[in-house]
Design an enzyme around this catalytic site. Sequence first.
Site, PDB file in Angstrom:
ATOM      1  N   HIS A 128       0.812  -1.295   0.144  1.00  0.00           N
ATOM      2  CA  HIS A 128      -0.001   0.071  -0.257  1.00  0.00           C
ATOM      3  C   HIS A 128       0.725   1.277   0.004  1.00  0.00           C
ATOM      4  O   HIS A 128       0.308   2.432  -0.319  1.00  0.00           O
ATOM      5  CB  HIS A 128      -1.180   0.047   1.203  1.00  0.00           C
ATOM      6  CG  HIS A 128      -0.304   0.141   2.531  1.00  0.00           C
ATOM      7  ND1 HIS A 128      -0.306  -0.724   3.576  1.00  0.00           N
ATOM      8  CD2 HIS A 128       0.235   1.556   3.093  1.00  0.00           C
ATOM      9  CE1 HIS A 128       0.432  -0.131   4.558  1.00  0.00           C
ATOM     10  NE2 HIS A 128       0.580   1.114   4.414  1.00  0.00           N
ATOM     11  N   ASP A 158      -0.045  -7.641   1.384  1.00  0.00           N
ATOM     12  CA  ASP A 158       0.240  -6.362   1.701  1.00  0.00           C
ATOM     13  C   ASP A 158       2.002  -6.148   1.398  1.00  0.00           C
ATOM     14  O   ASP A 158       2.533  -5.187   2.397  1.00  0.00           O
ATOM     15  CB  ASP A 158      -0.216  -5.546   2.671  1.00  0.00           C
ATOM     16  CG  ASP A 158      -0.159  -3.941   2.561  1.00  0.00           C
ATOM     17  OD1 ASP A 158       0.320  -3.420   1.516  1.00  0.00           O
ATOM     18  OD2 ASP A 158      -0.091  -3.450   3.535  1.00  0.00           O
ATOM     19  N   ASN A 231       5.360   5.221   8.826  1.00  0.00           N
ATOM     20  CA  ASN A 231       5.817   3.839   9.241  1.00  0.00           C
ATOM     21  C   ASN A 231       5.889   2.736   8.660  1.00  0.00           C
ATOM     22  O   ASN A 231       6.498   1.656   8.723  1.00  0.00           O
ATOM     23  CB  ASN A 231       5.921   3.661  10.832  1.00  0.00           C
ATOM     24  CG  ASN A 231       6.671   4.276  11.866  1.00  0.00           C
ATOM     25  OD1 ASN A 231       6.140   5.147  12.466  1.00  0.00           O
ATOM     26  ND2 ASN A 231       7.785   4.179  11.946  1.00  0.00           N
ATOM     27  N   SER A 232       4.617   2.711   7.672  1.00  0.00           N
ATOM     28  CA  SER A 232       4.437   1.642   6.897  1.00  0.00           C
ATOM     29  C   SER A 232       5.597   1.000   6.092  1.00  0.00           C
ATOM     30  O   SER A 232       6.065   1.773   5.271  1.00  0.00           O
ATOM     31  CB  SER A 232       3.254   1.905   5.938  1.00  0.00           C
ATOM     32  OG  SER A 232       1.986   1.741   6.833  1.00  0.00           O
TER      33      SER A 232
END
Length: 509
Positions: A128, A158, A231-232
């Site tokens: 994402h 993901d 932070n993803s």
Amino acid sequence: MRVATLILSATVAAAPLVLPPSASAQPAQVPQALTERLPESFAPLARRLLPSVVNIQTSQTLQAGGNRPDAPEMPQFPPGSPFEELFRDFMERMRPPGSRPGQPPRRQQSQGSGFIIDAGGIVVTNNHVIDGADEINVVLQDNTTLKAELVGVDQRTDLAVLRVKSDKPLPVVGFGDSDSAEVGDWVLAIGNPLGFGGSVTSGIVSARGRNINAGPYDDFIQTDAAINRGNSGGPLFNTKGEVIGINTAIVSPSGGSIGIGFAIPANLAKNIVAQLVDSGKVRRGWLGVNIQQVTDEIAESLGLQGHARGALVARAQEDGPAAKAGIQNGDVILSFNGHEVQEMRALPRIVAETKVGTAVPVTVWRNGKQETLQVTVAELPAEQQQAAAQAAPQQPRAGGAMALSGLGMKVAPLSAETRDRFSLKEDARGVVVTEVEPGSSAAERGLTAGDLIVEVQQNRVTTPQEVQEQIARLRRQNRPTALLLIENGQGQRFVPLRLAPEGKNGSPG
């Protein structure tokens, strides 16, 4: 509360917890072995790991509101037509605020995190973070910006893999064993929250095996290390400096960290990342079954010893690996390739991680005993066919229907009339439910008119009389529930129905 995937948002500062002193309270004695494990500082670890964590900057072109491809066009009228001015005014009123005719497309930019696992330039992040991006750039700790190439993505977990080219070897980190991480272990999260690159936060493993309904293979590590948007895709480290998770999501009412963050476990990510690096795509194991949770009532109906566990096979897909190996509708899968299946949701993940073409032992509960079958795992099809939703059934007529005493419903045989009335397919089989009494056992379990009863207690039925006979047999055996295999537009599922005494509909009195 909501689960928010992390891209970019505001931060929330956490206040330290201060306990009031107590005159009578004595300081708790901490075991020496424990104090030796508590780090005085994370500085040496952070210093070693920071160079391998990167910021990921993406941009994409968005069509302006007045220039959208799906926006309605101005109808063409003869010059001077009174409708021309009328429609021009209408189109102006319907135009989104801030948009102008002929406004050029605009660029949207986002940020996330990632980490380098190969000195040649392999970077891991979340799907994402880069989804829909026209351009991806990776920014190193020394602010060097490298253009990134997308190697491959896996939407189901993901995950995404990028490749960058550098004139020198890049610093790397490696995956650790996430299965060895215990609740209470120290962890470090490093990333790019809100664009503040190289941010380090610490915390502990709060829980394991979390299901946040993000996908079919949820098995998240929960941590209280501060994680915010941006932070993803960044790493979650143990105190050895190994990546045990990939920070992916938070639960937050505000969009900022409240100490509930989730990371994809490294042991799940390793295989996915390796396949993406090798071929740019992921091959998963496939069993070919529709399954459902085993409840206490279903376990009781099947005589399953011990506690409710396993995955109940609602349907073994024709010509699928399970059906070819002899797995049948109504079997309860207790273990797969040596892995105990305690919950239904664990089975898809275990199967998916099994190498395609491998022959594995599968233990099932059938007819009151365990059986072990050999199943050759196939490859998960690229697109699973979804059952088409049927039209809502019309209100039934009771003519020709048989009442099932104590269950609160009426059933009828399949015929041209019932197929037409309930929009049933020509190949439909079983006995059709024509009426369900409100408050009955059937109604409480979600049965509706138009559902098909395919089996009763794992015995096929084709007439209302056969259904009635099976129910009567269970009552003679003093069985408290009847297990029905129900089919409708959403597929097949097993439904346990409490057997109320004959003449009562089972509703509360």
